[in-house]
Design a protein around this motif. Structure first.
Motif, PDB file in Angstrom:
ATOM      1  N   ALA A 146       0.823  -1.205   0.000  1.00  0.00           N
ATOM      2  CA  ALA A 146       0.000   0.000   0.000  1.00  0.00           C
ATOM      3  C   ALA A 146       0.863   1.264   0.000  1.00  0.00           C
ATOM      4  O   ALA A 146       0.558   2.242  -0.696  1.00  0.00           O
ATOM      5  CB  ALA A 146      -0.929  -0.007   1.215  1.00  0.00           C
ATOM      6  N   LEU A 147       1.937   1.256   0.771  1.00  0.00           N
ATOM      7  CA  LEU A 147       2.824   2.411   0.816  1.00  0.00           C
ATOM      8  C   LEU A 147       3.511   2.653  -0.528  1.00  0.00           C
ATOM      9  O   LEU A 147       3.706   3.803  -0.945  1.00  0.00           O
ATOM     10  CB  LEU A 147       3.886   2.215   1.903  1.00  0.00           C
ATOM     11  CG  LEU A 147       3.469   2.468   3.353  1.00  0.00           C
ATOM     12  CD1 LEU A 147       4.529   1.940   4.312  1.00  0.00           C
ATOM     13  CD2 LEU A 147       3.233   3.958   3.588  1.00  0.00           C
ATOM     14  N   LEU A 148       3.872   1.571  -1.189  1.00  0.00           N
ATOM     15  CA  LEU A 148       4.650   1.691  -2.425  1.00  0.00           C
ATOM     16  C   LEU A 148       3.794   1.807  -3.683  1.00  0.00           C
ATOM     17  O   LEU A 148       4.323   2.093  -4.754  1.00  0.00           O
ATOM     18  CB  LEU A 148       5.589   0.482  -2.567  1.00  0.00           C
ATOM     19  CG  LEU A 148       6.664   0.337  -1.488  1.00  0.00           C
ATOM     20  CD1 LEU A 148       7.494  -0.920  -1.735  1.00  0.00           C
ATOM     21  CD2 LEU A 148       7.559   1.568  -1.449  1.00  0.00           C
ATOM     22  N   GLU A 149       2.506   1.610  -3.559  1.00  0.00           N
ATOM     23  CA  GLU A 149       1.642   1.636  -4.753  1.00  0.00           C
ATOM     24  C   GLU A 149       1.732   2.958  -5.511  1.00  0.00           C
ATOM     25  O   GLU A 149       1.884   2.954  -6.749  1.00  0.00           O
ATOM     26  CB  GLU A 149       0.193   1.356  -4.352  1.00  0.00           C
ATOM     27  CG  GLU A 149      -0.752   1.315  -5.550  1.00  0.00           C
ATOM     28  CD  GLU A 149      -2.182   1.007  -5.153  1.00  0.00           C
ATOM     29  OE1 GLU A 149      -3.040   0.932  -6.045  1.00  0.00           O
ATOM     30  OE2 GLU A 149      -2.443   0.848  -3.934  1.00  0.00           O
ATOM     31  N   PRO A 150       1.675   4.136  -4.838  1.00  0.00           N
ATOM     32  CA  PRO A 150       1.757   5.393  -5.605  1.00  0.00           C
ATOM     33  C   PRO A 150       3.083   5.578  -6.323  1.00  0.00           C
ATOM     34  O   PRO A 150       3.167   6.324  -7.305  1.00  0.00           O
ATOM     35  CB  PRO A 150       1.563   6.469  -4.521  1.00  0.00           C
ATOM     36  CG  PRO A 150       0.904   5.780  -3.377  1.00  0.00           C
ATOM     37  CD  PRO A 150       1.442   4.395  -3.399  1.00  0.00           C
ATOM     38  N   LEU A 151       4.124   4.908  -5.850  1.00  0.00           N
ATOM     39  CA  LEU A 151       5.455   5.078  -6.434  1.00  0.00           C
ATOM     40  C   LEU A 151       5.632   4.284  -7.722  1.00  0.00           C
ATOM     41  O   LEU A 151       6.629   4.468  -8.429  1.00  0.00           O
ATOM     42  CB  LEU A 151       6.543   4.647  -5.445  1.00  0.00           C
ATOM     43  CG  LEU A 151       6.869   5.586  -4.284  1.00  0.00           C
ATOM     44  CD1 LEU A 151       5.739   5.654  -3.275  1.00  0.00           C
ATOM     45  CD2 LEU A 151       8.159   5.171  -3.596  1.00  0.00           C
ATOM     46  N   GLN A 152       4.697   3.383  -8.022  1.00  0.00           N
ATOM     47  CA  GLN A 152       4.860   2.489  -9.152  1.00  0.00           C
ATOM     48  C   GLN A 152       4.189   2.973 -10.432  1.00  0.00           C
ATOM     49  O   GLN A 152       4.177   2.267 -11.431  1.00  0.00           O
ATOM     50  CB  GLN A 152       4.313   1.103  -8.790  1.00  0.00           C
ATOM     51  CG  GLN A 152       5.024   0.458  -7.599  1.00  0.00           C
ATOM     52  CD  GLN A 152       4.373  -0.842  -7.185  1.00  0.00           C
ATOM     53  OE1 GLN A 152       4.118  -1.712  -8.012  1.00  0.00           O
ATOM     54  NE2 GLN A 152       4.099  -0.994  -5.896  1.00  0.00           N
ATOM     55  N   ALA A 153       3.656   4.177 -10.388  1.00  0.00           N
ATOM     56  CA  ALA A 153       2.998   4.717 -11.576  1.00  0.00           C
ATOM     57  C   ALA A 153       4.024   4.896 -12.702  1.00  0.00           C
ATOM     58  O   ALA A 153       5.194   5.199 -12.439  1.00  0.00           O
ATOM     59  CB  ALA A 153       2.344   6.055 -11.249  1.00  0.00           C
TER      60      ALA A 153
END
Length: 214
Positions: A146-153
């Protein structure tokens, strides 16, 4: 005839002069006001730049003084005591979290940065990445994802680093196949740096995987 022309010219010149003086009397205050605004604006801009430079220097001096403390705990406490707002607060939190071994004031500040919306996405992404790196051994895989999801765009600046951390979390969660698949994807990505490729290759080999495509 020449005297008449001369007289007419003199009258015309006098009329133009009277019109000019009338125009100045009527609208001259606008020119004066414009000059005052230009000079005042330049002075205010110089003052603001000097103030910002002084604040930046004071902030840097406070960081250097904090880093000169004898112990990691003292350095961390001194860093967190520095008054900071906005991006400066993010910098302080990440510096204070350096060497941290888990939950604490620095990590709490990082979590606040991630949850808040006042800072640019870049700082929130960095804070999320820092939390995962500090608490990799204690956070559940779901929380890390969940923490890393925004970073994977696509196009995100820390996308590959986030994928690397997620693969490490999958290894810790005994999801070896998923981790290997993610690591191979990083290895094949054209944006991967040589250092990242080396780390990923070593991890693939350590997990018993193959570096060959497919």
């Amino acid at each position: 005839m020449s005297n008449t022309d001369s007289f007419i010219d003199e009258v015309s010149e006098e009329v133009r002069r009277e019109r000019l003086f009338g125009f100045i009397k009527r609208y001259g205050w606008i020119a004066v006001l414009a000059v005052v605004l230009i000079v005042g604006g330049a002075a205010w801009n110089e003052w603001r730049q000097a103030r910002d430079a002084a604040q930046a220097q004071a902030f840097g001096d406070a960081i250097l003084a904090s880093l000169a403390k004898d112990s990691p705990e003292a350095r961390r406490a001194a860093l967190l005591a520095i008054p900071a707002e906005g991006a400066q607060r993010a910098v302080i939190a990440m510096m204070a979290a350096e060497g941290s071994d888990g939950a604490g004031p620095a990590v709490t500040q990082l979590e606040e940065i991630v949850a808040g919306g006042e800072l640019p996405q870049l700082y929130r992404d960095l804070a999320a990445l820092k939390i995962v790196m500090i608490e990799q051994d204690t956070l559940p895989l779901e929380r890390i994802a969940a923490l890393l999801e925004p970073l994977q765009a696509p196009g995100a600046p820390f996308r590959l680093l986030a994928l690397e951390q997620l693969a490490l979390a999958e290894v810790a969660a005994e999801q070896k196949d998923a981790a290997l698949e993610r690591l191979r994807a990083i290895l094949e990505d054209g944006d991967a740096t040589p250092d990242l490729r080396r780390r990923v290759s070593q991890l693939i080999v350590a997990l018993g995987g193959s570096l060959d495509a497919g």
